[in-house]
Scaffold this active site. Structure first.
Site: not given
Length: 759
Positions: A20, A437, A636, A640
């Site tokens: 799609c 991170d 976390d 982020d």
């Protein structure tokens, strides 16, 4: 984007698979004035850049509508409401189509098993079966017909086109069969009930696939709503000298709000009175709290810990931090590279192939037969063409990826890993970079005492005890870290006689007539306590990522305590495993250069970027993608979220924030970083399984289509082939023995390494 171009972003409803997204991209690309179109299936968004001198916004919207898709309200809450209505509508559509299919199946079973005399059941089915097929195709399946028509008009061959060819071939074959039986024309006595049943079955199957896809995407798209829920609905504003509690939407820039201890900060602003400690980890990702005094900025969504603050509002609405993050997440979704799944890449060739085979079938029995025998077998050519379309609908092919995903998802769940989408399974095998991170990902995400350094004449237990006694009345996270460490060491912590805190600096207390001072080195110097000869030691500790706290008794320096966000025990092992898999790690953090460098070196990462904003994290990921790399992001925190969304695969540590988990494709339950290489290996395993399933599915289609071209295979055999192919794929996915076990030993090896504690 230049001055001559304009950019629009739409929330697009009605997409069921990556085909799609490809169809929309192709449809827009063929419009004059379109410069670039990025379409995200996972988040149902389109980001379109165009030349306003050639094209208008309304023309783009109309093209999307013509293709059979919907445009949702850009207001987020309205978009979620529309999404829920769409789910309800799709559910009713599925129930309707499912009822038609169930009734058709019952009648076909009666016919096949001869449970009722054929003279009785056949006239009844002559009326009912075409009615069921027509109701299914033009009722719940009408939207598919509309999308197929508009795609075909634009020269786009996709799964909607193939479905309608199959459905109408079944219906047409049934009509011809009815005519043949009624007029006693042997050449047209096609098995009408079988043809009608196939038209009903494949339309319902397609609706079912679309509904399942919508459920997955809707659940994954709630991240922005989760983010905005962090902002309190009400705030205390000072007007005419009086405090009033009002909705935050009614507060304007320049007004003054009060935030008490324990309250979430409702809006971005600047402190004009008071002092406090604020936990900004939810929005910045950094674990250490920030001291706020007059003149410092506060961020809406962060948590006020200790003192009362008077804040001058500086940003509201779309300009606020949380709204900007929400916008960055949505933009990252639209700019995220499209991942055309393996089955869709196959369908890109398969759909034209089926259409070509059908055309070839009728040519063989008309022109081909005429060239050989001098006459044309038009009837057999029509039957062969219809049979190709019916046999060509890839039912098992559509299940190949979902079944492999279910199997892979089960394997991942056993290791505490939740893989949420099909795109993640497809791309995990191709990951070349992993962006990590720092806070809460590579580190524990909370301050801990790393070193206790007494000066000459002072013992370590005494230094720690004096620090804990002074820090005990404070709720500051650094103070709690010292007190908890002292308690773990078994030290007794008596109550002080007097206590005073200096936010952002330190504190002082009185105990048994002794004057205790604990705080930053600058605070101690301001209090007249000399640090002569210890400056280099302090700088060395800070360069290792520590916050240094000095401890003094009666204006005599006793020593220092180093506090840091400690590295997770399995961080080094996880990074090493990624390298063994041929994957390059990079660390992205908003923390300072010193801390970032120390953590990167400790875990074996050579490439890192420090002091970067949430949007810059997403930009760093995008830069790697622009070089053709597949990128995984592991984080976390809210900061982020844009990067997690932008990455080809976003991985959220389960101990993190809801917004991070909602933005991610993979969720690791708990905080094990070693699960990251596990997820990659499971993804590779699932991809191998998908390839096997597709090969098995095509073994039926590959044999069935050529046989159908002979005109000897009826639709009942097509349905039987569909059942057999689905059963084979199902068996291979879950009971396939050696065939179902790609590199399992590699997955086991990832978990077999011992975890060693790292400081």
């Amino acid at each position: 984007m230049t001055e001559d171009t304009q950019q629009v972003q739409y929330k697009v409803g009605g997409m069921a698979c990556s085909f799609c997204a490809t169809s929309i991209t192709k449809g827009l690309a063929r419009m004059p004035g379109i410069i670039n179109a990025s379409v995200s299936l996972a988040h149902e968004e389109a980001l379109i850049e165009f030349n306003p001198k050639i094209l208008t916004d309304d023309q783009i919207r109309q093209t999307l509508l013509d293709l059979g898709y919907t445009i949702r309200d850009p207001r987020r809450v309205k978009a979620y409401e529309e999404q829920q209505k769409e789910i309800d509508w799709e559910r009713r559509r599925l129930w309707f189509a499912g009822t038609m299919t169930a009734l058709s199946l019952i009648l076909m079973s009666v016919l096949w098993l001869h449970l009722v005399s054929l003279n009785i059941i056949r006239p009844f089915m002559t009326i009912v079966m075409p009615l069921f097929a027509l109701i299914t195709i033009l009722g719940p399946g009408y939207y598919i017909l509309k999308m197929a028509w508009h795609s075909l008009k634009r020269g786009i061959l996709n799964q909607h086109v193939l479905l309608e060819f199959g459905a109408f071939s079944g219906f047409l074959g049934g009509i011809l069969g009815l005519i043949g039986h009624a007029a006693h024309i042997p050449a047209l006595e096609f098995p009408a009930p079988d043809f009608f049943a196939v038209a009903t079955f494949i339309t319902t199957y397609h609706i079912l696939s679309g509904y399942a896809s919508l459920l997955v995407r809707t659940k994954a798209s709630r991240s922005v709503m989760k983010l905005l829920e962090l902002q309190p609905a009400m705030a205390t504003v000072i007007r005419n000298g009086l405090e009033q509690t009002v909705p935050i939407d009614d507060i304007a820039v320049g007004e003054i709000i009060r935030i008490r201890p324990g309250e979430a900060i409702p809006l971005d602003g600047r402190v004009i009175d008071g002092s406090s400690t604020v936990n900004e980890s939810l929005v910045t990702g950094e674990s250490l709290p920030v001291d706020k005094t007059v003149g410092t900025e506060v961020i809406g969504g962060s948590l006020n810990l200790t003192g009362s603050l008077m804040v001058l509002v500086t940003r509201v609405g779309e300009e606020s931090f949380l709204q900007q993050i929400a916008h960055q997440i949505e933009e990252a979704r639209a700019k995220k590279p499209g991942i055309l799944q393996l089955v869709d890449r196959v369908l890109a060739v398969y759909v034209p192939g089926v259409l070509a085979a059908a055309a070839l079938a009728i040519l063989i029995w008309t022109l081909g037969d005429y060239m050989v025998s001098g006459h044309m077998d038009i009837t057999r050519g029509i039957f062969a063409m219809l049979a190709v379309f019916v046999m060509g609908y890839p039912c098992a092919l559509g299940m190949a990826t979902p079944l492999a995903m279910i199997r892979g998802g089960g394997m991942a769940a056993e290791h505490g890993i939740l893989i949420r989408g099909g795109e993640a399974f497809q791309v995990l095998k191709d990951i070349q970079w992993v962006a990590l991170d720092k806070t809460g990902t590579l580190t524990e995400g909370r301050p801990s005492v790393t070193q206790v350094i007494p000066l000459e004449g002072t013992s370590e237990p005494y230094l720690l005890k004096i620090a804990a006694i002074a820090e005990n009345p404070s709720e500051h996270p650094l103070s709690r870290a010292v007190v908890q460490y002292a308690e773990q060491e078994g030290l007794d912590i008596p109550t002080v006689d007097d206590f005073q805190s200096f936010p952002g600096k330190g504190l002082q207390a009185t105990w048994e007539g002794r004057h205790l001072k604990v705080g930053s080195p600058r605070f101690l110097e301001d209090e007249g306590i000399k640090l002569d000869g210890h400056e280099s030691q302090i700088k060395s500790l800070q360069a290792q990522g520590n916050t240094v706290v000095g401890v003094a008794e009666n204006d005599t320096l006793l020593g220092f305590i180093a506090i840091a966000d400690t590295i997770k025990p399995d961080a080094l092992e996880a990074v090493n495993h990624l390298k063994k898999l041929g994957i390059k790690p990079i660390m992205l953090t908003g923390d300072n250069q010193y801390t970032a460098r120390a953590v990167a070196q400790a875990v074996g990462i050579n490439d890192f970027r420090a002091e970067i904003l949430p949007s810059e994290k997403a930009h760093a990921v995008r830069e790697l993608q622009q070089f053709g790399h597949r990128v995984m992001m592991v984080g976390d925190g809210i900061n982020d979220a844009p990067a997690l969304t932008q990455a080809d695969v976003g991985v959220a540590i389960g101990a993190g924030t809801d917004i991070a988990m909602e933005s991610a494709d993979v969720i690791i339950m708990g905080d094990r970083l070693s699960a990251v290489p596990q997820a990659i290996m499971i993804g590779r395993n699932s991809y191998h399984k998908t390839v096997q399933n597709i090969a098995l599915a095509f073994s039926f289609n590959g044999i069935g289509i050529p046989l159908a071209m002979t005109g000897l295979i009826g639709p009942s055999w097509a349905m039987l082939a569909m059942v057999m192919s689905v059963s084979t794929v199902l068996t291979n996915s879950f009971l396939g023995g050696k065939l179902a076990s790609p590199p399992q030993h590699l997955i086991s090896s990832v978990t077999s390494y011992p975890i060693k504690a790292k400081g």
